[in-house]
Write a protein that holds these residues in place. Structure first.
Motif, mmCIF file in Angstrom:
data_model
loop_
_atom_site.group_PDB
_atom_site.id
_atom_site.type_symbol
_atom_site.label_atom_id
_atom_site.label_comp_id
_atom_site.label_asym_id
_atom_site.label_seq_id
_atom_site.Cartn_x
_atom_site.Cartn_y
_atom_site.Cartn_z
ATOM 1 N N ASP A 118 -20.317 26.324 8.251
ATOM 2 C CA ASP A 118 -19.838 27.194 8.051
ATOM 3 C C ASP A 118 -19.465 27.578 6.967
ATOM 4 O O ASP A 118 -19.883 28.696 6.532
ATOM 5 N N ALA A 119 -19.440 26.776 5.878
ATOM 6 C CA ALA A 119 -18.841 26.301 4.345
ATOM 7 C C ALA A 119 -19.892 26.952 3.652
ATOM 8 O O ALA A 119 -20.111 28.280 2.832
ATOM 9 N N GLU A 120 -20.895 26.505 3.951
ATOM 10 C CA GLU A 120 -22.934 27.295 3.168
ATOM 11 C C GLU A 120 -22.507 28.682 3.580
ATOM 12 O O GLU A 120 -23.239 29.425 2.990
ATOM 13 N N ALA A 121 -22.295 29.118 5.355
ATOM 14 C CA ALA A 121 -22.012 30.245 5.467
ATOM 15 C C ALA A 121 -21.437 31.132 4.801
ATOM 16 O O ALA A 121 -22.095 32.248 4.611
ATOM 17 N N PHE A 122 -20.693 30.468 4.620
ATOM 18 C CA PHE A 122 -19.406 31.299 3.776
ATOM 19 C C PHE A 122 -19.827 31.917 2.781
ATOM 20 O O PHE A 122 -19.530 32.634 1.619
#
Length: 448
Positions: free
Chosen positions: A19-23
């Motif tokens: 999720d953090a990577e997508a963010f």
RNA sequence: GCGAUCGUAGCUCAGUUGGUUAGAGCGCCGGUUUGUGGUACCGGAGGUCGGGGGUUCGAGACCCCUCGAUCGCCCCA
């Protein structure tokens, strides 16, 4: 989760992993594209005097009347955690005399706070990317702003999302239309839903996009904005739409799209997932991904001179839900000391690799088996192994984790091998990328 | 702010009409000749069943309150 562990505040999130990577992917894409359009970066305070928001956004809006995090500071002044970017940027424009830079194109991103009931895709602390053009009245401005929004969404690989576009006309058009709508709906007030009966007083334009069938019955016959548009307003909208066509931005007319905030004039727009699309499914009950419009009246409501402006904001979380899983980058080189005697040398080697711009990590937990297994799991191209023998000889074991082949090298030689491996990997990546492109092109041919 | 569903190990879940020491897979830690990987096998740690109260001889399972998540409304990014 259990016992006395502290809990996060309702509606806040701890973003981690994929999720953090997508963010991060959303923010990076925004930063890259905004430079192509030459928007300048600004950083804004996370709180302002409450009146900045209440005057800019409108006292009767939901955002101001029930969603703001407001508090008194120790001096007794009412402050508010920003529920949006636009009002604060407008305030900064006035207080810093940014008129000298007009037309000013600015971009920013960060957290916003709204006291709302959390849901999927909707949080009390959420994050937006934001773009504004201040001090430009020309319709080409709207076009450029929207073209950038469209490009960001495309470069994120998001599909099944369409630009919905409307015009609210200038202040006079909007007022006349509003009056006509009130008249139209007041005549059938008793037959409307309870919500819409309230909206009739507070926010009549909103009745237009009510989902209640009782309301929908009368929406079709409601007066259209087009009928009330001045010639100037019509020409403005026409210039925006033909500009979008020239820019290759696809759009649809959305006659009942009105946007909630008081400051909107002329252009109003939202990027919305197509009904039944994969994107729509991923967003839960939230629909708008990116929204905005022209706010020519805002500066005046803050006490400034009339200043035309357009802007939009997009929810980073919502965009991130649509970009798909982003894997974390694998490590390039794993450095493995065999026992404690190798630890210091491992630190030296890892630093040397990092100074040469390789990502490197030391794997020094567990036995040799575990260390290699972890290195492999982390996606390392190669492992550099350091034990007593290597320290004595001054050389290293360089193990290619793809082939298993292992050789005894100096650090310089190892570094050289690492460059080769990286090149091989990049070429491979490029090839597979080309293959998928080719497949895509072929399948397009099949369809036609 | 209103209505509804849900809440069991780090993660995904199973736990029969309430009944004895709460389970699985994955993950984690250790091991299978102590200097070598992605497989397999063995062992281990980890849960007062979101929290609080109640009903009962007995509750993870029933009731109430509370916190949180999810879905719809409102609104929005």
């Amino acid at each position: 989760m259990s016992k006395n562990n502290p809990q996060a505040i309702r509606g806040t999130q701890d973003i981690f992993g994929a999720d953090a990577e997508a963010f991060a992917c959303v923010v990076e894409t925004f930063e890259r594209v905004r430079k192509l359009y030459r928007f300048r970066r600004v950083e804004m305070p996370v709180f302002e005097k409450t009146e900045v928001f209440s005057r800019a956004i409108g006292e009767t809006t939901d955002v101001v009347s029930k969603e703001m995090y407001s508090f008194e500071d120790r001096g007794g002044e009412s402050l508010t955690l920003r529920p949006e970017f636009t009002a604060g940027i407008a305030r900064a424009y006035l207080t810093n005399g940014w008129q000298q830079h007009a037309p000013l194109k600015v971009a920013t991103h960060g957290p916003l706070l709204r006291y709302e009931r959390p849901q999927k895709g909707r949080y009390r602390q959420f994050h937006q990317i934001d773009a504004e053009i201040i001090g430009a009245a020309e319709p080409q401005t709207d076009v450029e702003l929207l073209a950038m929004a469209d490009q960001i969404i495309r470069e994120l690989g998001i599909t099944g999302v369409t630009l919905h576009l409307n015009t609210l006309g200038d202040a006079d058009s909007r007022e006349a239309w509003r009056a006509a709508l009130v008249e139209h709906f007041r005549a059938v007030k008793d037959e409307l839903s309870k919500e819409s009966q309230e909206r009739l007083e507070k926010n009549p334009l909103r009745i237009l996009d009510s989902k209640d069938p009782r309301d929908r019955k009368f929406v079709g016959t409601a007066p259209k904005i087009d009928f009330f548009l001045s010639d100037e307003a019509k020409a403005f909208f026409k210039a925006v739409t033909s500009g979008l066509d020239a820019a290759g931005v696809e759009w649809v007319r959305a006659e009942s799209l009105v946007r909630g905030l008081d400051y909107y004039r002329h252009t109003a727009f939202e990027f919305i997932p197509d009904e039944g699309s994969e994107a729509a499914g991923k967003l839960g009950s939230q629909s708008t991904i990116l929204g905005g419009g022209r706010y020519d009246g805002l500066m005046e409501s803050l006490g400034g001179t009339p200043t035309p402006a357009v802007g939009w904001a997009a929810g980073i979380e919502r965009l991130a839900m649509l970009v798909g899983d982003k894997a974390e980058e694998p490590v390039e080189i794993a450095v493995i000391p065999i026992s404690e005697v190798g630890n210091l040398r491992a630190i030296e080697v890892a630093q040397d690799l990092r100074n040469s711009r390789f990502s490197a990590e030391i794997f020094a937990r567990g036995n040799m088996k575990k260390r290699l297994a972890r290195a492999d799991q982390a996606g390392a191209m190669a492992a550099i192994i350091i034990g007593e023998d290597e320290i004595a000889s001054g050389q290293l074991q360089f193990k290619h984790l793809g082939t298993g082949e292992q050789s005894t090298l100096t650090l310089d030689e190892a570094s050289e091998r690492a460059w080769e491996l990286r090149l091989d990997r990049d070429v491979e990546k490029f090839d597979s990328h080309m293959d998928t492109l080719e497949d895509a092109v072929n399948s397009l041919g099949d369809e036609d």
